[in-house]
Design an enzyme around this catalytic site. Structure first.
Site, PDB file in Angstrom:
ATOM      1  N   GLY A 486       2.445 -35.400 -30.317  1.00  0.00           N
ATOM      2  CA  GLY A 486       1.322 -34.428 -30.590  1.00  0.00           C
ATOM      3  C   GLY A 486       1.675 -33.013 -30.178  1.00  0.00           C
ATOM      4  CB  VAL A 487       1.625 -29.877 -31.029  1.00  0.00           C
ATOM      5  CG1 VAL A 487       1.906 -28.395 -30.698  1.00  0.00           C
ATOM      6  CG2 VAL A 487       3.201 -30.553 -31.619  1.00  0.00           C
ATOM      7  N   GLY A 488      -0.495 -29.728 -28.703  1.00  0.00           N
ATOM      8  CA  GLY A 488      -2.003 -28.999 -28.545  1.00  0.00           C
ATOM      9  C   GLY A 488      -1.974 -28.015 -27.827  1.00  0.00           C
ATOM     10  N   GLY A 489      -3.129 -27.432 -27.456  1.00  0.00           N
ATOM     11  CA  GLY A 489      -3.234 -25.901 -26.721  1.00  0.00           C
ATOM     12  C   GLY A 489      -2.235 -26.035 -25.493  1.00  0.00           C
ATOM     13  CG  PHE A 490      -1.425 -28.598 -21.434  1.00  0.00           C
ATOM     14  CD1 PHE A 490      -1.800 -28.087 -20.305  1.00  0.00           C
ATOM     15  CD2 PHE A 490      -0.247 -29.188 -21.214  1.00  0.00           C
ATOM     16  CE1 PHE A 490      -1.204 -28.365 -19.012  1.00  0.00           C
ATOM     17  CE2 PHE A 490       0.274 -29.578 -20.118  1.00  0.00           C
ATOM     18  CZ  PHE A 490      -0.268 -29.229 -18.858  1.00  0.00           C
ATOM     19  CE  LYS A 492       6.671 -28.146 -29.395  1.00  0.00           C
ATOM     20  NZ  LYS A 492       8.188 -27.458 -29.284  1.00  0.00           N
ATOM     21  CG  ASP A 603     -11.652 -30.572 -24.897  1.00  0.00           C
ATOM     22  OD1 ASP A 603     -12.391 -30.208 -26.077  1.00  0.00           O
ATOM     23  OD2 ASP A 603     -10.709 -30.077 -25.001  1.00  0.00           O
TER      24      ASP A 603
END
Ligand code: NAG
Ligand code: NAG
Ligand code: NAG
Ligand code: NAG
Ligand code: NAG
Ligand code: NAG
Ligand code: NAG
Ligand code: NAG
Ligand code: NAG
Length: 806
Positions: A486-490, A492, A603
């Site tokens: 997964g990749v998010g704002g924070f 990987k 969130d």
């Protein structure tokens, strides 16, 4: 003048006898140092200032100024070492024969003239091989042994491997109380007793304090270090950590020297509160060398039961039941909060694991419960007096060799060599890890709620385990891109596998972002405070070298979002969707009510709801979480945060943050679950691009069906759909006060699950009205515990049953 020293002496004797075991032999050596070194309250002597003799053909003293980072206070002994070029020995005069600790400190400090990491040597004492072909790991390590010294001196030999050298940073040789190690203990399969333990050397494999708390040598009368049990726990989510140190009352079944109050006063307990019907075990996994017997000591102290005879459980070693229906009260003559311990010998096996399990007892109709306060595992030297794994393998293989043909033996030799290489490698790696574990710092250690006296307070807050970066790198194959899940704002998220084969999810923050760091801290803090089966569990974190890494339990089925749309995953059926909805509602309900201060997730979205292998939902991603409003409900937050499409309009406009903002977002998730489409879907006709806008119109009776995921069309019963639609609509109410609480939502969702819309709740005598959320009876029921499965009632019920039986 004469009175002063006598007075001093008196005070000193008083201090010695009342607080600390006073060992007859007490040698503490800071090897290679030219001055005495204080460690806590103890002083390690300079090498040359003691009655100890060092004989060596060639020694050099090395020292540096840099101390390693260790969690314990022993870091002061590591900057110096004595290096032996040839076979060397220390001789300690022994005043009192009998059991002694021998502790050896190793740390390959950085020295320009010699790279201590390349050392390779054996250590022996009396007739025992303590270490064989030892190569020091790169982190500080303390090897600890118990030896019955049977002569007037102890000779400790350091034998370098050829062309190599030996070294040691510090040494301890200390008398221990005679009663500490028994001469025999019970064994199982074959059952009986093993006698003559005193004729063996013992090596500490694990010494663990349950309750997720480290105990440092300063808090132990025999200067033992107790690791926290957290990293050994097989599952971190069905246990809770409890603490009540002040309650511990020694009444003769154990002593302060056997284990200190800080060990008995903390415990890990089965967490059956959220669901008293779960029959579950708690298991700790320890890595051991195959082929040895192990001395296992369990420490117990019932710091949780309000009265005696309430704690029954089973104890297993390697899945073998060693005590069935163990009644702690019986063990301590009905004195509650009295520490006690039981010893066993685990017979050698071929397994590299030693598993310790505590499980609920079926007897006496007991409420499922179980507790463990401390655990010690010691390896028992084999018949050859060796504690070295390599020895055992070589011996057993070579004895077979003789009868084999030459060709066969060549094959065996190669095989043995390979096994040996593997074994050495494993030992090396394991030690490296063990020592890395040792160096854990729990910087969040003080965030726990402190216990008060009287009844044990449950400390729901606990510390995540700090992982060395090296372990994380190994688990994720050095952050291999192939393992990104997964990749998010924070940053990987990687899939990782720890050495005990636990799968984990590793979230690695983008370094050097101040914003990121506060979210990183928040998330660890939140996750360490809150444990619940519907919140994703924290396994640990790593903040070495500016990294911001959080390690979670791995969720096999990924995000809810992926199961709803935009992937090839099989579609979820209606029942599964409802159960996921209920699970995540439970998680949020717990966040909102589980502690005195509500926690607002901020969130909530389908991408932050994760599914385990059984599609059980767990809420994740607490980076934005905040403590909710405390007294007034008018908390004004500074910056609006959250995810587009899920944001509570009231929060957006008025910047008022309450639990009801999560409720709104949850309503949006419900719509996604129902419709199987994203919140914002630009590919849709104009009036349906925004799911929420469209739904608010569509939620009126008769229109609802249009929203439903075509995949579900035939499946949903109209009553169930109606209930679901009503809840979603309420959640999306414009004003927070008009929205239901998570507890109310949960109730209604469970009704929807009953398909007919009828709530069957035999344990509660109230018949809730179906159409109203404003049901005060329900809200009070909900606010009591961490979950709402009628826990308190069933607990009362089971207590009643037990009282009746007596
Ligand atoms: C370090 O070693 C030097 C000589 O090699 C010695 O003079 C000094 O006293 C040592 N320092 C300590 C703290 O042992
Ligand atoms: C270390 O302490 C011992 C005992 O207290 C003392 O005899 C010795 O002189 C000290 N050595 C140094 C170098 O200070
Ligand atoms: C101790 O080491 C010295 C020198 O290496 C050696 O001569 C002596 O025999 C050893 N003593 C024992 C008891 O092993
Ligand atoms: C040590 O061993 C001797 C001889 O086997 C035995 O008599 C003694 O009781 C043992 N003591 C302890 C404390 O282990
Ligand atoms: C010391 O030796 C180890 C192992 O051989 C090696 O990894 C390390 O780089 C060496 N360190 C130095 C400073 O040479
Ligand atoms: C410890 O237990 C004993 C025996 O039941 C009891 O008499 C005593 O009051 C207890 N002490 C404390 C401090 O609770
Ligand atoms: C451990 O020791 C420290 C300092 O001696 C003390 O402040 C602390 O209360 C002790 N902790 C426990 C749990 O006994
Ligand atoms: C201990 O647990 C591990 C992991 O669950 C398992 O693989 C192993 O077989 C168990 N070992 C024993 C001796 O029960
Ligand atoms: C607990 O573990 C033991 C030993 O592995 C097993 O026999 C028992 O069925 C387990 N109990 C539960 C509730 O899982």
């Amino acid at each position: 003048m004469g009175i002063f020293p006598v007075w001093m002496l008196f005070i000193m004797c008083f201090i010695c006898s009342s607080f600390q075991f006073n060992p007859v032999d007490n040698y503490l050596i800071d090897c290679g140092s030219s001055k005495n070194t204080s460690v806590g309250t103890r002083v390690f002597m300079a090498d040359n200032s003691s009655p100890i003799t060092l004989m060596s053909p060639q020694t050099i003293f090395v020292n540096t100024t840099s101390k390693p980072n260790t969690a314990t206070t022993d870091s002061a002994v590591y900057p110096s070492a004595v290096v032996f070029g040839g076979t060397s020995n220390y001789t300690f005069p022994i005043k009192k024969q009998g059991g002694h600790w021998i502790r050896l400190y190793f740390y390959p400090l950085n020295h320009e003239s010699r790279n201590l990491s390349t050392a390779r040597f054996s250590v022996s004492a009396q007739s025992f091989t303590l270490l064989k072909d030892f190569r020091p790991p790169s982190v500080p390590v303390v090897k600890e042994y118990v030896l019955n010294i049977t002569s007037n001196s102890l000779v400790l030999n350091f034998i370098p491997y050829k062309d190599s050298f030996a070294f040691v940073n510090a040494l301890e040789v200390i008398s221990i109380p005679d009663e500490l190690i028994p001469n025999s203990a019970k064994t199982f399969s074959p059952s009986g007793e093993q006698d003559n333990l005193w004729k063996h050397a013992l090596e500490k494999v694990a010494r663990v304090n349950m309750g997720n708390r480290v105990v440092n040598p300063e808090n132990d009368s025999l200067w033992r270090h107790w690791d926290s049990d957290f990293s050994f726990l097989k599952h971190g989510n069905l246990v809770k950590f409890v603490e009540n140190v002040r309650a511990v009352n020694y009444t003769g079944f154990s002593t302060n020297d056997i284990a200190p109050p800080s060990v008995y006063g903390t415990a890990t307990q089965l967490d059956t509160e959220s669901d008293p019907n779960t029959r579950t075990n708690m298991t700790w996994l320890f890595e051991v060398d195959p082929g040895f017997n192990y001395f296992v000591r369990f420490h117990f102290c019932d710091i949780v039961s309000p009265q005696p005879n309430q704690m029954f459980f089973n104890v297993y070693i390697n899945s073998l039941s060693v005590v069935r229906d163990f009644d702690l009260s019986k063990q301590t003559s009905n004195i509650l909060r009295s520490p006690c311990y039981i010893d066993f010998i685990a017979r050698s096996s071929n397994s590299r694991n030693l598993n310790i399990t505590i499980g609920p007892s079926e007897a006496y109709n007991a409420y499922p419960n179980g507790i463990l306060n401390g655990l010690e595992i010691m390896k028992i030297s084999d018949s050859k007096g060796s504690l070295d794994f390599g020895d055992t393998i070589v011996q057993s293989s070579t004895s077979k060799l003789k009868s084999w043909t030459i060709i066969g033996s060549i094959v065996v030799v190669i095989f043995v060599a390979l096994v040996l290489a593997l074994v050495l490698f494993i030992i090396w790696r394991r030690r490296k890890l063990a020592h890395a574990n040792h160096a854990v710092q729990d910087q969040f250690g003080n965030k726990g709620r402190k216990s008060t006296d009287g009844i044990a307070t449950i400390s729901s807050s606990k510390i995540g385990y700090s992982f060395p970066l090296a372990v994380i790198k190994e688990a994720t194959k050095n952050f291999n891109d192939g393992l990104i899940i997964g990749v998010g704002g924070f940053g990987k998220v990687y899939m990782g596998v720890l050495r005990d084969e636990t799968k984990v999810a590793v979230k690695r923050g983008v370094p050097h972002s101040q914003q990121g760091f506060s979210e990183f801290e928040t998330e660890i803090e939140m996750l360490s405070q809150f444990r619940h089966r519907h919140l994703v569990s924290l396994i640990g974190y790593c903040d070495e070298q500016n990294e911001m890494i959080i390690v979670y339990e791995y969720m096999d089925n990924g995000t809810l979002k992926n199961h709803l749309y935009g992937s090839d995953l099989p579609k979820l059926n209606w029942r599964q969707r409802l159960e996921i909805c209920i699970g995540s509602a439970k998680g949020l309900h717990y966040l909102h009510t589980g502690s005195t201060k509500a926690i607002i997730h901020r969130d909530v979205k389908s991408a932050n709801i994760l599914l385990d292998e059984n599609l059980m939902a767990k809420v994740a991603d607490f980076g934005l979480s905040k403590n909710g409003p405390e007294i007034d409900h008018t908390h004004v937050s500074t910056a609006v945060k959250g995810s587009f499409g899920y944001l509570d309009p009231e929060y957006l406009i008025r910047q008022q943050l309450t639990e009801k903002s999560d409720v709104y977002s949850f309503g949006v998730v419900m719509l996604e679950i129902l419709s199987g489409r994203p919140v914002i879907d630009p590919s849709q006709p104009r009036e349906t691009v925004n799911l929420v806008e469209w739904a608010i119109k569509g939620l009126s009776p008769g229109e609802l069906e249009k929203l439903v995921d075509p995949f579900l069309a035939q499946e949903i019963k109209p009553e169930s759909l109606k209930t679901f639609g009503e809840i979603a609509e309420k959640c999306l109410a414009e004003r927070g006060v008009d929205r239901p609480t998570m507890g109310e939502i949960l109730w209604k969702l469970e009704c929807a699950l009953q398909l007919e819309g009828i709530c069957v709740r035999p344990r509660l005598n109230t018949q809730p009205s179906n159409s109203h959320f404003e049901d005060s009876v329900l809200s009070t029921q909900y606010s009591v515990g961490s979950d709402i499965d009628g826990v308190s009632m069933s607990k009362v019920f089971s207590n009643m049953v037990r009282t009746d039986m007596r």
